[in-house]
Design an enzyme around this catalytic site. Structure first.
Site, PDB file in Angstrom:
ATOM      1  N   TYR A 265       0.835  -1.218   0.000  1.00  0.00           N
ATOM      2  CA  TYR A 265       0.000   0.000   0.000  1.00  0.00           C
ATOM      3  C   TYR A 265       0.870   1.269   0.000  1.00  0.00           C
ATOM      4  O   TYR A 265       0.356   2.357   0.194  1.00  0.00           O
ATOM      5  CB  TYR A 265      -0.898   0.049   1.249  1.00  0.00           C
ATOM      6  CG  TYR A 265      -1.924  -1.046   1.341  1.00  0.00           C
ATOM      7  CD1 TYR A 265      -3.116  -0.966   0.618  1.00  0.00           C
ATOM      8  CD2 TYR A 265      -1.717  -2.168   2.151  1.00  0.00           C
ATOM      9  CE1 TYR A 265      -4.079  -1.965   0.708  1.00  0.00           C
ATOM     10  CE2 TYR A 265      -2.676  -3.171   2.246  1.00  0.00           C
ATOM     11  CZ  TYR A 265      -3.851  -3.061   1.520  1.00  0.00           C
ATOM     12  OH  TYR A 265      -4.791  -4.057   1.605  1.00  0.00           O
ATOM     13  N   ALA A 302     -11.550  -0.901  -1.716  1.00  0.00           N
ATOM     14  CA  ALA A 302     -10.443  -0.169  -1.098  1.00  0.00           C
ATOM     15  C   ALA A 302      -9.138  -0.962  -1.143  1.00  0.00           C
ATOM     16  O   ALA A 302      -8.118  -0.486  -0.645  1.00  0.00           O
ATOM     17  CB  ALA A 302     -10.792   0.147   0.360  1.00  0.00           C
ATOM     18  N   ASP A 303      -9.172  -2.139  -1.744  1.00  0.00           N
ATOM     19  CA  ASP A 303      -8.026  -3.040  -1.573  1.00  0.00           C
ATOM     20  C   ASP A 303      -7.174  -3.222  -2.835  1.00  0.00           C
ATOM     21  O   ASP A 303      -6.478  -4.224  -2.963  1.00  0.00           O
ATOM     22  CB  ASP A 303      -8.537  -4.399  -1.069  1.00  0.00           C
ATOM     23  CG  ASP A 303      -7.465  -5.153  -0.310  1.00  0.00           C
ATOM     24  OD1 ASP A 303      -6.655  -4.488   0.378  1.00  0.00           O
ATOM     25  OD2 ASP A 303      -7.412  -6.393  -0.423  1.00  0.00           O
ATOM     26  N   MET A 304      -7.219  -2.270  -3.769  1.00  0.00           N
ATOM     27  CA  MET A 304      -6.451  -2.450  -5.002  1.00  0.00           C
ATOM     28  C   MET A 304      -5.005  -1.973  -4.840  1.00  0.00           C
ATOM     29  O   MET A 304      -4.550  -1.011  -5.447  1.00  0.00           O
ATOM     30  CB  MET A 304      -7.157  -1.748  -6.173  1.00  0.00           C
ATOM     31  CG  MET A 304      -8.485  -2.421  -6.510  1.00  0.00           C
ATOM     32  SD  MET A 304      -8.358  -4.222  -6.783  1.00  0.00           S
ATOM     33  CE  MET A 304      -7.639  -4.244  -8.420  1.00  0.00           C
TER      34      MET A 304
END
Ligand SMILES: Nc1ncnc2c1ncn2[C@@H]1O[C@H](COP(=O)(O)OP(=O)(O)O)[C@@H](O)[C@H]1O
Ligand SMILES: [Mg+2]
Length: 415
Positions: A265, A302-304
């Site tokens: 991230y 939200a997790d890309m």
């Protein structure tokens, strides 16, 4: 092949069946990767990773040792979290000791890679073939180690799709051209959510692999511990395996940028990914990336992070953006969450603005002009497809309502 991984000091790295380099275990628990001269000299060499591409296009052969972990490219081939703990336990290896973990799981890796004991070492580690019966070789709890690796956190297995449509997982976990993703212990109906989002994406013009919901009870060879309270899993066809089983090489963007999975991230933005696609794969991959990025905001995903985007090497040298994967509407599970990486200086999941898209294009150094149009089209197609999506019927009612609210709210900002 069976061996004691803890006796190994060198692992052979094979790309498309050819030995191209060695990972050495040095004193002080340091690991160092080095390419073989043959591979360095081969002007038509298959690409291992863009992270080894120098600024003038040549191969970067200077590599640095890493402590405890294997170098980032290889570390990214290993699972994280729950899946890693499970595979490490079965192999009776400490899940932090990546060199040993890779030695055990390296026989069946993402892409066209195999990592195996380096030949002159194999003998010392007692390597022998499976048909030589050996009672002492069992791992923890009398179970055989599994010998495959896939990235990600969620429990998953590679499986063969039988002609009857049933799925079978081999006893050693190897082979197969489908991935079975098991439900989450924490969040409700994730396989159903992903199925619906993949089908919605397909109808919005995004390239997605074949996929279907399967009854967990009907999967042959599924390890006992993998059985869960929910009854369905998601099966996805592997894009790094051809129907005849031949591997297609791939790498994810954590590998492209040489970052460890922990940093998936961090440090890079979506514009950085787009810049690589523009330079290495061209317009089509870049615009497809923008479509998926807009879609991710629309569905509240939200997790890309860097590991949820991959390059495929169909001709073994030049990358294209792989089909999409891990499309899950995550906001209903974690309300108020924000985008995995920055998109034109924003991580908002409530809107997309023309200014944001311009900043994204500027940072990526790509022409801004078609991007807003792509966003508008993607929003229109997603809204239209959502209204008639039969796959949404498998979603729990509140999840379905929450996804609908998100899609309509974001789409209202993209006009
Ligand atoms: N259809 C596919 N074909 C090949 N590899 C895939 C496919 N789907 C996922 N993968 C690989 O498996 C990894 C884990 O899958 P993913 O769907 O991201 O699961 P998780 O929810 O655990 O992150 C991905 O990071 C990617 O490397
Ligand atoms: Mg993932």
């Amino acid at each position: 092949m069976k061996f004691d991984p803890k006796k190994l000091n060198a692992l052979s790295v094979r790309l498309h069946g050819k030995h191209i380099g060695v990972i050495n275990r040095l004193a002080g628990d340091r690991q160092l990767f080095a390419f073989e001269q043959d591979y360095i000299d081969d002007e038509k060499r298959p690409t291992l990773s863009l992270s080894f591409k120098g600024s003038t296009g040549g191969l970067v052969t200077q590599t640095r040792p890493t402590v405890r972990r294997v170098p980032p490219f290889f570390s990214n081939l290993l699972p994280e979290g729950h899946l890693r703990d499970y595979l490490a336990k079965r192999a009776d290896v400490n899940s932090e000791r990546e060199f040993f973990l890779l030695a055990v799981l390296g026989a069946d890796l993402p892409g066209a890679l195999v990592v195996a004991p380096f030949e002159r070492e194999a003998q010392r580690a007692g390597a022998h073939h499976d048909n030589e019966h050996d009672e002492d070789d069992h791992g923890h709890g009398g179970e055989e180690p599994l010998r495959f690796s896939l990235a990600g956190v969620q429990l998953k297995f590679s499986a063969v799709m039988e002609a009857s449509g049933g799925l079978t997982i081999a006893a050693d976990g190897m082979g197969g051209s489908w991935i079975v993703k098991l439900p989450s212990a924490r969040h409700q109906a994730v396989p159903e959510n992903e199925l619906a989002m993949l089908e919605l994406a397909r109808r919005a013009g995004i390239s997605v692999p074949e996929n279907k919901l399967v009854d967990i009870a009907g999967i042959k060879g599924l390890p006992e511990q993998a059985h869960t309270v929910e009854s369905k899993a998601l099966a996805v066809q592997r894009f790094d395996r051809l129907p005849n089983g031949e591997p297609v090489h791939m790498e994810d963007f954590a590998q492209v940028f040489g970052q460890f999975p922990n940093d998936k991230y961090k440090h890079r933005s979506y514009a950085n990914i787009a810049a690589v696609l523009w330079a290495e794969s061209g317009e089509e991959s870049t615009y497809e990336f923008v479509r998926r990025l807009v879609f991710s905001v629309l569905i509240g995903n939200a997790d890309m992070h860097l590991k949820n985007w991959s390059l495929l090497y169909p001709d073994r040298r030049k990358p294209v953006l792989s089909p999409a994967y891990d499309f899950v509407a995550t906001l209903p599970y974690i309300p108020g969450d924000t985008l995995g990486l920055s998109f034109g200086d924003s991580r908002s999941l409530s809107e997309i603005t023309p200014d944001q898209m311009r900043r994204f294009a500027d940072t990526a150094r790509i022409p801004a002009s078609p991007l807003w149009q792509i966003a508008v089209e993607t929003a229109e197609r997603t809204v239209a497809a959502w209204k008639t999506l039969e796959q949404a019927d498998v979603l729990p009612k509140d999840l379905r309502a929450s996804i609908e609210k998100q899609i309509l709210a974001v789409a209202a900002t993209v006009k």
